[in-house]
Every structure is written in C-alpha cells, then in structure tokens.
Design an enzyme around this catalytic site. Structure first.
Site, mmCIF file in Angstrom:
data_model
loop_
_atom_site.group_PDB
_atom_site.id
_atom_site.type_symbol
_atom_site.label_atom_id
_atom_site.label_comp_id
_atom_site.label_asym_id
_atom_site.label_seq_id
_atom_site.Cartn_x
_atom_site.Cartn_y
_atom_site.Cartn_z
ATOM 1 N N ARG A 256 0.843 -1.203 0.000
ATOM 2 C CA ARG A 256 0.000 0.000 0.000
ATOM 3 C C ARG A 256 0.877 1.252 0.000
ATOM 4 O O ARG A 256 2.108 1.165 -0.035
ATOM 5 C CB ARG A 256 -0.929 0.002 1.206
ATOM 6 C CG ARG A 256 -0.199 -0.027 2.543
ATOM 7 C CD ARG A 256 -1.217 -0.086 3.679
ATOM 8 N NE ARG A 256 -0.660 -0.522 4.929
ATOM 9 C CZ ARG A 256 -0.114 0.273 5.842
ATOM 10 N NH1 ARG A 256 0.006 1.551 5.615
ATOM 11 N NH2 ARG A 256 0.328 -0.210 6.983
ATOM 12 N N ALA A 330 10.196 0.115 2.332
ATOM 13 C CA ALA A 330 9.512 -0.281 3.576
ATOM 14 C C ALA A 330 9.953 0.617 4.725
ATOM 15 O O ALA A 330 11.144 0.906 4.881
ATOM 16 C CB ALA A 330 9.823 -1.739 3.899
ATOM 17 N N GLY A 331 9.000 1.065 5.504
ATOM 18 C CA GLY A 331 9.368 1.923 6.626
ATOM 19 C C GLY A 331 8.236 2.013 7.635
ATOM 20 O O GLY A 331 7.076 1.754 7.318
ATOM 21 N N LEU A 338 11.996 11.362 23.474
ATOM 22 C CA LEU A 338 13.048 10.476 23.976
ATOM 23 C C LEU A 338 12.783 10.043 25.410
ATOM 24 O O LEU A 338 13.130 8.936 25.832
ATOM 25 C CB LEU A 338 14.401 11.174 23.862
ATOM 26 C CG LEU A 338 14.975 11.110 22.446
ATOM 27 C CD1 LEU A 338 16.070 12.136 22.246
ATOM 28 C CD2 LEU A 338 15.494 9.706 22.139
ATOM 29 N N ASN A 386 12.896 16.133 13.762
ATOM 30 C CA ASN A 386 11.536 16.523 14.147
ATOM 31 C C ASN A 386 11.262 16.129 15.595
ATOM 32 O O ASN A 386 11.743 15.086 16.047
ATOM 33 C CB ASN A 386 10.523 15.829 13.228
ATOM 34 C CG ASN A 386 9.160 16.466 13.293
ATOM 35 O OD1 ASN A 386 9.032 17.633 13.674
ATOM 36 N ND2 ASN A 386 8.145 15.715 12.921
ATOM 37 N N TYR A 392 13.169 7.808 14.182
ATOM 38 C CA TYR A 392 12.876 7.894 12.746
ATOM 39 C C TYR A 392 13.944 8.734 12.039
ATOM 40 O O TYR A 392 14.490 8.338 11.002
ATOM 41 C CB TYR A 392 11.488 8.518 12.588
ATOM 42 C CG TYR A 392 10.934 8.513 11.177
ATOM 43 C CD1 TYR A 392 10.492 7.329 10.582
ATOM 44 C CD2 TYR A 392 10.811 9.699 10.459
ATOM 45 C CE1 TYR A 392 9.958 7.336 9.299
ATOM 46 C CE2 TYR A 392 10.275 9.712 9.180
ATOM 47 C CZ TYR A 392 9.847 8.529 8.606
ATOM 48 O OH TYR A 392 9.318 8.534 7.337
ATOM 49 N N LYS A 396 16.516 7.600 9.116
ATOM 50 C CA LYS A 396 16.427 8.198 7.777
ATOM 51 C C LYS A 396 17.698 8.970 7.414
ATOM 52 O O LYS A 396 18.011 9.120 6.235
ATOM 53 C CB LYS A 396 15.190 9.098 7.683
ATOM 54 C CG LYS A 396 13.866 8.319 7.817
ATOM 55 C CD LYS A 396 13.696 7.316 6.694
ATOM 56 C CE LYS A 396 12.314 6.692 6.691
ATOM 57 N NZ LYS A 396 12.137 5.699 5.609
HETATM 58 P P1 NAP Z 1 2.827 3.002 4.778
HETATM 59 O O1 NAP Z 1 1.555 3.426 4.145
HETATM 60 O O2 NAP Z 1 2.838 2.705 6.238
HETATM 61 O O3 NAP Z 1 3.422 1.753 3.958
HETATM 62 C C1 NAP Z 1 4.634 1.143 4.335
HETATM 63 C C2 NAP Z 1 4.560 -0.323 3.969
HETATM 64 O O4 NAP Z 1 5.788 -0.939 4.387
HETATM 65 C C3 NAP Z 1 3.421 -1.028 4.694
HETATM 66 O O5 NAP Z 1 2.697 -1.827 3.774
HETATM 67 C C4 NAP Z 1 4.157 -1.844 5.715
HETATM 68 O O6 NAP Z 1 3.469 -3.037 6.081
HETATM 69 C C5 NAP Z 1 5.445 -2.179 4.972
HETATM 70 N N1 NAP Z 1 6.462 -2.681 5.897
HETATM 71 C C6 NAP Z 1 6.715 -2.246 7.157
HETATM 72 N N2 NAP Z 1 7.681 -2.990 7.702
HETATM 73 C C7 NAP Z 1 8.051 -3.912 6.784
HETATM 74 C C8 NAP Z 1 8.996 -4.962 6.755
HETATM 75 N N3 NAP Z 1 9.772 -5.216 7.828
HETATM 76 N N4 NAP Z 1 9.112 -5.735 5.649
HETATM 77 C C9 NAP Z 1 8.339 -5.477 4.568
HETATM 78 N N5 NAP Z 1 7.416 -4.508 4.534
HETATM 79 C C10 NAP Z 1 7.276 -3.716 5.627
HETATM 80 O O7 NAP Z 1 3.968 4.095 4.559
HETATM 81 P P2 NAP Z 1 4.166 5.161 3.379
HETATM 82 O O8 NAP Z 1 3.626 6.439 3.846
HETATM 83 O O9 NAP Z 1 3.735 4.577 2.103
HETATM 84 O O10 NAP Z 1 5.767 5.299 3.438
HETATM 85 C C11 NAP Z 1 6.640 4.576 2.572
HETATM 86 C C12 NAP Z 1 8.069 5.031 2.849
HETATM 87 O O11 NAP Z 1 8.153 6.466 2.672
HETATM 88 C C13 NAP Z 1 8.530 4.774 4.272
HETATM 89 O O12 NAP Z 1 9.890 4.414 4.253
HETATM 90 C C14 NAP Z 1 8.354 6.120 4.966
HETATM 91 O O13 NAP Z 1 9.200 6.274 6.059
HETATM 92 C C15 NAP Z 1 8.690 7.065 3.842
HETATM 93 N N6 NAP Z 1 8.107 8.405 4.047
HETATM 94 C C16 NAP Z 1 6.754 8.615 4.018
HETATM 95 C C17 NAP Z 1 6.260 9.898 4.204
HETATM 96 C C18 NAP Z 1 4.790 10.232 4.157
HETATM 97 O O14 NAP Z 1 4.431 11.406 4.311
HETATM 98 N N7 NAP Z 1 3.898 9.269 3.952
HETATM 99 C C19 NAP Z 1 7.129 10.962 4.433
HETATM 100 C C20 NAP Z 1 8.499 10.713 4.465
HETATM 101 C C21 NAP Z 1 8.977 9.426 4.252
HETATM 102 P P3 NAP Z 1 2.522 -3.077 7.429
HETATM 103 O O15 NAP Z 1 2.287 -1.665 7.853
HETATM 104 O O16 NAP Z 1 1.308 -3.787 6.982
HETATM 105 O O17 NAP Z 1 3.327 -3.785 8.435
#
Ligand code: NAP
Length: 486
Positions: A256, A330-331, A338, A386, A392, A396
C-alpha cells in the site's frame, strides 16, 4: 485520500468568503505512462545559445514537445541555424536588462496564453570585475523578475556549467544563484511554479538535458528547490520506450501507500515488478499485483519481512537470477519523545527503516545487474529532524549515508544509488496525524499542499530509468518545497 483545499467545491465556496487563507494552485501532473511529448503545451524560454550544453538543453526541451524560444542577443550562429531548422524560434534579446527575459516570455505566446512557461537560464561567470553587482547577478534578477510574472505551473531552471566553479568569480556567482533559488522557490510556490538548480559535474550535455526535461514537466510537479549534481552517465542504457522494458524491479513495503504507487508506476513504464510486503499485508499486496496486471503490466508478490536477513534471502530466491532496480521503501514510525521512547521502539525503527536496506542489498548484490539503479526512501525528517521522531530521523539520516556509500562502491559496475526524501505525503502513515499537524505541514510547503504517493512514484520511476543516468549519490526531496532543513 485528498486534501480539502484542492477540492473544487470547497474552493468555489471559499472564493466568495474573504478569508486570509492562500489557496494552493492545483498541480498539473502527468497522466498515463511516460511518453515522448510530455512537454507539449508548455513554452520554454532559454536565455542563452552559445555552447553544446545550451544546444542540448534547447534540443531536449523541443524533442519533449515544448515550444522553444531562444532569447540571446549574441548566440552562436550555427547553433541558431540548427535550432531554427528543428522548429525553435530565436528572439534576439538582451537578457542583461531586467525586463529582457520578461519581454521574451510575454512575446512567446499570444495575449491570454495560459500555457505554463519554463525558463531555462544558464548561469555563467560575470565579465565585470565587481564580485557582487555584475552582469551575472543582474541576469539572475532579470530571470527572477520574469518568472515572478508568469502564469501558473511554471518552472525556473538554473543550469550551472561544469567550468563555472573553477574560477573565484564563477564560484561566487554559483553560490549566489543557489541562494537566489532557495528564496525564489518559496516565493513562486503558491502559483504551482517550481525552481531548481542543476550543476553539470562531468556530465555530457545530453545527460544534463534529460534531467532538465524531467524537472521542466508534469512528472516533477511536487518537487521544488532541488540542487543537483549531474555526473557522468552510468549504465549502458540508451533510453527509448518503454523506458524500463525488460527490467526487473523490486519494491519493498509495496502492499500500500507510496510503495504500491511506485510498483504501479514502474510497471507502466515496462518493468516486471516484484511487490514485497510482510505476510500480514498479503491481501493488500495481491490487490496491488492485480491492479498492475489489469493495466497490462507484469507483477508478482513476495511476502517477506525485510528487517531480517532470512526475509531478504526469501526475496532473492523468489526473484531469481537478476534484478535491475531496487526501491528500498519499507518503513515504519514509532513516534515518542526520547523521555518516553522505549529501547525496543528505538531499535525496531532503526532495524526496519535502515537495517532492512543493508539486508536486502547484501542478498541481492550478487544478482544486481550492471547499470542497475537503487532508490532508498529517506524523509525530510532525516535531514531536518523533528520533535518526537529521534528514532525515525536517526534511521532516515543513516539511509542518506548508506546511499552515498553504495554510490561510490558501485560506480565501477555502472550502478546508481539515490535517495528520495519525501515531505508530507497523503498515505496511511500520515492519515493518523492530528488535523492541526497536517494543516501546519501543508503551510510549511512552498506549494501549500501535501504530496500524493504518485508524486513520489514519478520521482522513483525517473531515478530508476535512463533519464537519470547522470544522477548518483544525490538526495532528492519530494516535499513541495518545504521551508526548513534545506
Ligand atoms: P505506509 O503506508 O505505512 O506503507 C509502508 C509499507 O511498508 C506497509 O505496507 C508496511 O506493512 C510495509 N512494511 C513495514 N515494515 C516492513 C517490513 N519489515 N518488511 C516489509 N514490509 C514492511 O507508509 P508510506 O507512507 O507509504 O511510506 C513509505 C516510505 O516512505 C517509508 O519508508 C516512509 O518512512 C517514507 N516516508 C513517508 C512519508 C509520508 O508522508 N507518507 C514521508 C516521508 C517518508 P505493514 O504496515 O502492513 O506492516
């Protein structure tokens, strides 16, 4: 998921209420797969045509469909002949004058022409002795003045040739141009106009031009304020369509959110995509695969937890003998101050966001094909930090260092490694944020709006493909031009 300030019905109502709220300009994004004429419907004003880099920029923009106007009073006559024969226009104009570029922008379309304007300005060393006030800094004012008066969804690209910083005067001009860009993108953002700096570092002119085309067009609508070093092209891919045809790609955490959007986008450009996520996200992963296949793409799902070495090996076993593109996406977040954070959640975030990339890399390195591309997902929080996100931000920031190491280590194999640092993107990860935090995050962007997973996907797809052959070891923020941490 959408943002209320971009909803046409809400906007129609707000127009009649005198509120002190500046509404964002809806962005012009790319519809469909990458084509050859993505700049169709855009006017491009190029301020100089004197060397091979200028010519490559003009040709790249014209080939991508832009109506190119060259505004140089003393250009290279042979290059002008080549450009005019290819359908470009030459409007001799003194771009030194504050109003020179503006006059060309205005004359490049009929009255009321609403096509977005792209201004491409080559920043060159001054000819005057004054290090501060000279012809080069005056020209910066001229292009800024013109860009400030163009319509919505424009672009201002400042291109710095590789010789610029070899002289003291050139280095000062380069620094001034970068500072100017950091202010200009904040000023123009509410109109959907973006500003970038492109530095040629041993890149061939055509390699710089393909990055310029990406930043001039709809694929980069949510990016602003990038400052990129473009080096020698890596990989042996000469481009063509589909851009990722015959490539094998892996996207981790792709059931997703951003990962799913990236998987769909890579498949649209021809890649066979392996969609990875944890076992518990199997159903959502299968839906992503089904959407890709329904659209005519190639995809498979591989369940694995990438935070373990065994999970990474399971991916390698599924993928088989070769992979070209790895998107480490993945994240997770486990936000706490803290004072309240547990060691368990400190370690978990580092292991998933950072350690997992090293696991996957170790497993796939033997099958990573020459000319491959790695894209690592960081965050603006890895740059700026942040409140409540020490775990986090640490993870990152580590990702950025990791990518730089891989870029250096894998240069000999023609493999590129780059980081995407998203800002505020509408996904499930951000959906749970309190309303006030979401509104504040929007107001901190120059474009006054959140990004969509598709914005990150466009960038990842660009970085995976041949148009980004000159980019490696770079950090590309996908954040609508955030005000902090530049
Ligand atoms: P998301 O909607 O939570 O999707 C992340 C996906 O990664 C989830 O399907 C999650 O699965 C999967 N995942 C987590 N741990 C995993 C593992 N150990 N092995 C395999 N899959 C795993 O997050 P997103 O917003 O799309 O973010 C994607 C990336 O962009 C992340 O690295 C996030 O830190 C980065 N990011 C996002 C934003 C933002 O505004 N959305 C901003 C900055 C950076 P489950 O949750 O089902 O476990």
């Amino acid at each position: 998921m959408n943002d209320w300030s971009l909803d046409p019905r809400v906007r129609a109502v707000l127009k009649h209420i005198p509120l002190p709220i500046q509404l964002p300009t809806p962005l012009k994004r790319l519809q469909g797969a990458t084509g050859t004429s993505e700049l169709e419907g855009r006017r491009a004003v190029v301020t100089r045509l004197r060397d091979a880099l200028d010519l490559a920029l003009c040709q790249g923009l014209a080939l991508a469909g832009a109506a190119v106007v060259i505004a140089d009073a003393e250009p290279n006559a042979d290059y002008v002949a080549t450009a005019v024969a290819a359908g470009m226009r030459h409007v001799p104009s003194s771009v030194d004058a504050a109003t020179g570029v503006l006059a060309v922008v205005q004359s490049s379309g009929a009255t009321g022409d609403r096509r977005p304007v792209v201004i491409v300005h080559r920043v060159v060393a001054p000819t005057d002795a004054d290090p501060a006030v000279n012809d080069a800094t005056d020209r910066l004012f001229g292009v800024g003045h013109a860009a400030a008066q163009m319509g919505a969804s424009g672009r201002l690209l400042l291109v710095l040739g590789q010789d610029l910083e070899t002289t003291a005067a050139g280095a000062l001009t380069a620094a001034a141009a970068a500072g100017f860009a950091r202010s200009a993108f904040k000023e123009f953002g509410p109109k959907g106009t973006t500003v970038h700096v492109l530095r040629q570092a041993e890149a061939a002119p055509t390699t710089v031009a393909s990055v310029a085309v990406f930043l001039a067009g709809p694929r980069s609508a949510f990016l602003s304020g990038l400052d990129l070093q473009i080096g020698k092209a890596r990989g042996n891919d000469v481009g063509g369509l589909p851009r990722l045809g015959a490539k094998v790609a892996l996207v981790t955490g792709a059931a997703r959110g951003i990962g799913a959007a990236i998987a769909e986008r890579l498949a649209k450009d021809g890649a066979h995509v392996w969609v990875n996520d944890v076992e518990s996200a199997k159903e959502a992963g299968a839906e992503t695969v089904a959407r890709i296949r329904a659209a005519g793409g190639k995809a498979d799902f591989v369940a694995a937890d990438v935070s373990s070495a065994a999970g990474a090996q399971a991916i390698k076993a599924a993928i088989g003998p070769a992979v070209d593109v790895v998107i480490h996406n993945a994240g997770i977040t486990r936000d706490r101050t803290l004072r309240k954070m547990t060691l368990e959640n400190w370690r978990l975030v580092l292991r998933v966001n950072f350690g997992a990339m090293a696991n996957v890399q170790a497993a796939l390195l033997p099958v990573l094909r020459e000319g491959g591309s790695l894209v690592l997902m960081s965050s603006v929080m890895g740059i700026a930090g942040n409140f409540g996100q020490a775990n986090y931000s640490a993870s990152k920031a580590g990702v950025i260092a990791l990518s730089k190491q891989w870029s250096a280590q894998l240069a000999a194999r023609g493999v590129r490694s780059n980081v995407i640092a998203p800002g505020f993107i509408l996904t499930e990860m951000t959906a749970h944020l309190p309303l006030m935090n979401r509104e504040m995050a929007k107001q901190l962007t120059a474009l006054l709006q959140p990004g969509l997973p598709e914005d990150v996907a466009e960038l990842a797809c660009f970085l995976a493909g041949p148009d980004a052959a000159g980019l490696s070891g770079q950090v590309l923020r996908c954040d609508g031009g955030m005000a902090f941490g530049a």
